[in-house]
Design an enzyme around this catalytic site. Structure first.
Site, PDB file in Angstrom:
ATOM      1  N   ARG A  69       1.156  -3.576   3.678  1.00  0.00           N
ATOM      2  CA  ARG A  69       2.387  -2.830   3.410  1.00  0.00           C
ATOM      3  C   ARG A  69       3.491  -3.304   4.339  1.00  0.00           C
ATOM      4  NH1 ARG A  69       3.111   0.158   7.800  1.00  0.00           N
ATOM      5  NH2 ARG A  69       1.370   1.261   8.786  1.00  0.00           N
ATOM      6  N   VAL A 136       7.414   5.819   5.813  1.00  0.00           N
ATOM      7  CA  VAL A 136       7.271   5.145   4.527  1.00  0.00           C
ATOM      8  C   VAL A 136       6.858   3.700   4.767  1.00  0.00           C
ATOM      9  CG1 VAL A 136       8.404   4.461   2.383  1.00  0.00           C
ATOM     10  CG2 VAL A 136       9.093   6.566   3.511  1.00  0.00           C
ATOM     11  N   GLY A 137       5.863   3.252   4.021  1.00  0.00           N
ATOM     12  CA  GLY A 137       5.475   1.844   4.043  1.00  0.00           C
ATOM     13  C   GLY A 137       4.843   1.500   2.712  1.00  0.00           C
ATOM     14  N   CYS A 166       5.857   3.009  14.094  1.00  0.00           N
ATOM     15  CA  CYS A 166       6.752   2.258  13.204  1.00  0.00           C
ATOM     16  C   CYS A 166       7.615   1.256  13.969  1.00  0.00           C
ATOM     17  CB  CYS A 166       7.629   3.199  12.375  1.00  0.00           C
ATOM     18  SG  CYS A 166       6.659   4.345  11.371  1.00  0.00           S
TER      19      CYS A 166
END
EC number: 2.3.1.181
Length: 203
Positions: A69, A136-137, A166
């Site tokens: 991802r 989010v990834g 992150c």
């Protein structure tokens, strides 16, 4: 058809195998349905493609998965809702627009319980005045998606101190319970409502 599937609590490997199996079937056209898998993971770190060695400080005995991802390293554990969309995106929906929609699902969910959440320029995820509340990834290949978004409800934040979450050095992680009392199952129901509403725009 859009399917919402609650996997309950899972080991990361189990959820990854489910995603990968459906992802491959969608790439070949064998599966025409679209899925949002929802889970809570047992403790695990996942490291995306932009992870640098200095982002991982000391994970001790907790496993680390290096995956395909976007983004850097994060932690998943109980008290966090993780959503894995495996979708065939409509024509012309960009990755940027897709990520925007995932963020919007979270922003609208927490707004219902009185939390003001927002995006930050040049950063992915959802932020509040107390820190980052959702990460989010994603991966998108030939219009098919996997990986997704994680929303912190009442996760143990000490695990995030073993990494640079992150890859962001100067923004702490926060929970919904830093703002209001919250039951994770009730938050999940609110989240699903917005998944259905926003998810239909994607497929």
């Amino acid at each position: 058809m859009l399917k919402i599937i609650d996997l309950g609590k899972t080991e990361y490997q189990e959820a990854l195998e489910i995603q990968n199996r459906i992802f491959e079937r969608k790439l070949t056209g064998e599966d025409q349905d679209n899925y949002f898998f929802i889970t809570e993971h047992h403790p695990v770190y996942t490291a995306g493609k932009t992870t640098k060695p200095e982002h991982i400080l000391n994970t001790e005995d907790i496993p680390v998965y290096y995956i395909d991802r976007g983004g850097s390293v994060t932690f998943h554990g109980e008290g966090q809702i993780v959503v894995y969309p495996v979708l065939s995106l409509k024509n012309r929906i960009s990755v940027k627009r897709y990520v925007f929609t995932l963020e919007e699902i979270v922003i609208k969910t927490v707004k219902e319980i009185g939390i003001n959440a927002y995006r930050k320029d040049r950063l992915r995820g959802v932020f509040t005045d107390k820190g980052k509340i959702a990460s989010v990834g994603v991966k998108v290949s030939k219009g098919v998606t996997k990986h997704g978004i994680s929303l912190n409800v009442n996760i143990e934040k000490r695990y995030f101190r073993r990494i640079i979450p992150c890859g962001i050095w100067d923004i702490p992680v926060c929970n919904i319970t830093d703002f209001v009392e919250a039951d994770i199952d009730k938050i999940k129901l609110k989240l699903i409502k917005h998944i259905i509403k926003e998810g239909r725009k994607l497929v």
